[in-house]
Design a protein around this motif. Structure first.
Motif, PDB file in Angstrom:
ATOM      1  N   ASP A   8     -28.317  92.753 -71.688  1.00  0.00           N
ATOM      2  CA  ASP A   8     -27.923  91.592 -72.361  1.00  0.00           C
ATOM      3  C   ASP A   8     -27.206  92.216 -73.965  1.00  0.00           C
ATOM      4  N   LEU A   9     -25.795  92.207 -73.989  1.00  0.00           N
ATOM      5  CA  LEU A   9     -25.548  92.622 -75.247  1.00  0.00           C
ATOM      6  C   LEU A   9     -25.835  91.847 -76.356  1.00  0.00           C
ATOM      7  N   MET A  10     -25.899  90.443 -76.222  1.00  0.00           N
ATOM      8  CA  MET A  10     -26.399  89.724 -77.386  1.00  0.00           C
ATOM      9  C   MET A  10     -27.699  90.136 -77.973  1.00  0.00           C
ATOM     10  N   SER A  11     -28.726  90.390 -76.963  1.00  0.00           N
ATOM     11  CA  SER A  11     -30.104  90.861 -77.356  1.00  0.00           C
ATOM     12  C   SER A  11     -29.991  92.025 -78.236  1.00  0.00           C
ATOM     13  N   LEU A  12     -28.994  93.024 -77.852  1.00  0.00           N
ATOM     14  CA  LEU A  12     -28.808  94.251 -78.487  1.00  0.00           C
ATOM     15  C   LEU A  12     -28.122  93.704 -80.063  1.00  0.00           C
ATOM     16  N   LEU A  13     -27.319  92.853 -79.972  1.00  0.00           N
ATOM     17  CA  LEU A  13     -26.456  92.842 -81.429  1.00  0.00           C
ATOM     18  C   LEU A  13     -27.504  91.864 -82.326  1.00  0.00           C
ATOM     19  N   PHE A  14     -28.247  90.994 -81.600  1.00  0.00           N
ATOM     20  CA  PHE A  14     -28.898  90.037 -82.669  1.00  0.00           C
ATOM     21  C   PHE A  14     -30.473  90.198 -82.659  1.00  0.00           C
ATOM     22  N   GLY A  15     -30.995  90.959 -81.467  1.00  0.00           N
ATOM     23  CA  GLY A  15     -32.366  91.143 -81.512  1.00  0.00           C
ATOM     24  C   GLY A  15     -33.224  90.140 -80.504  1.00  0.00           C
ATOM     25  N   ASP A  16     -33.972  90.460 -80.089  1.00  0.00           N
ATOM     26  CA  ASP A  16     -35.052  89.440 -79.246  1.00  0.00           C
ATOM     27  C   ASP A  16     -36.590  89.712 -79.458  1.00  0.00           C
ATOM     28  N   ILE A  17     -36.998  89.562 -80.703  1.00  0.00           N
ATOM     29  CA  ILE A  17     -38.592  90.200 -80.869  1.00  0.00           C
ATOM     30  C   ILE A  17     -39.352  89.436 -80.164  1.00  0.00           C
ATOM     31  N   LEU A  18     -39.187  88.240 -79.433  1.00  0.00           N
ATOM     32  CA  LEU A  18     -40.194  87.505 -78.651  1.00  0.00           C
ATOM     33  C   LEU A  18     -40.423  88.118 -77.489  1.00  0.00           C
ATOM     34  N   THR A  19     -39.613  89.383 -77.100  1.00  0.00           N
ATOM     35  CA  THR A  19     -39.986  89.882 -75.959  1.00  0.00           C
ATOM     36  C   THR A  19     -40.553  91.189 -76.061  1.00  0.00           C
ATOM     37  N   VAL A  20     -40.843  91.708 -77.077  1.00  0.00           N
ATOM     38  CA  VAL A  20     -41.427  93.200 -77.397  1.00  0.00           C
ATOM     39  C   VAL A  20     -42.711  93.286 -76.518  1.00  0.00           C
TER      40      VAL A  20
END
Length: 265
Positions: free
Chosen positions: A114-126
């Motif tokens: 997921d390019l968007m998760s790399l650009l803006f992060g997805d802290i809820l999936t750590v």
């Protein structure tokens, strides 16, 4: 508000607080040394590191660290020429690395990410493993920064004088760049490539108005970053907004709030 007690929310909180603790003091040096655009350039280069890591099948964190350090060393080497200003070189490296990262990622047709998760992060999936990376990496970075603190501060205040007194400027700068590279690699999943620089700069800039010493500013920046993480995650849970941008938004709100406070001499 049962979401606040969910395991994924608690993991996000623990990881975010770990990033805030180390981003505070490193961000202070970025602010003092006017290196905001430099940090953004390294953050953009991290996408190329992800692409190269996937292409060669190496750990993505190591790929990001190697790429960002390579870009930083290239900048240090190019700075010796006098035809182009440093901000022009940073612009070339920043956008060139970001474009190269997107091109490499687009060519990896056999890999799904997921390019968007790399650009803006997805802290809820750590995951628990990510938290371990954040806190163990954070401890290592704090030890490294403590080792560099005195010389790095001397170079920041007066580089020529510090060099004359025996400080190895190039060695210290490489060490500091390595710290930024590791932090970007660790924080990439939390707030994303495009927002890492904001988390480095905004709490430090907010703390500058309140602190009486460099050490106090570093501690204040960490505390403000932690408040931004908690407030951003709660805001994200309340209105279902993206977590990374919400954290940065709360950091920006704290900065605006500090503008209303009397400036500390």
């Amino acid at each position: 508000m049962s979401i606040l007690s969910e395991p994924f929310f608690i993991r996000a909180l623990i990881a975010g607080l770990g990033i805030a603790v180390i981003a505070g003091p490193i961000g202070c040096f970025i602010v003092w040394r006017r290196m905001a655009y430099f940090g953004e350039t390294l953050a953009h280069a991290s996408l190329l590191g992800v692409g190269l890591g996937l292409l060669f099948g190496v750990d993505l964190t190591l790929g990001v660290i190697a790429t960002t350090v390579a870009v930083a060393v290239a900048l240090l080497a190019l700075r010796s020429q006098r035809e182009l200003a440093t901000d022009t070189l940073l612009g070339i490296l920043s956008h060139g690395a970001l474009a190269a990262g997107i091109v490499v990622a687009s060519l990896l047709t056999w890999v799904r990410f997921d390019l968007m998760s790399l650009l803006f992060g997805d802290i809820l999936t750590v995951s628990a493993g990510d938290i371990l990376w954040v806190w163990l990496g954070g401890v290592a970075m704090m030890i490294g920064l403590a080792f560099l603190w005195r010389d790095l501060l001397a170079l920041t205040v007066h580089e020529e004088l510090a060099t004359a007194e025996g400080v190895k400027a190039q060695r210290v700068e490489v060490g500091f760049v390595l710290l930024i590279a590791v932090l970007i690699a660790v924080a990439m999943k939390i707030v994303g490539i495009l927002l890492i620089t904001a988390l480095l700069i905004i709490p430090a800039a907010a703390a500058r108005r309140m602190a009486r010493s460099p050490e106090a500013m570093a501690v204040s920046a960490s505390l403000l970053g932690m408040v931004a993480v908690v407030a951003g995650l709660v805001l994200s849970a309340l209105i279902d907004s993206p977590s990374g941008p919400s954290i940065v938004l709360m950091a920006a709100a704290l900065f605006v709030l500090t503008l209303t406070l009397p400036k500390t001499n």
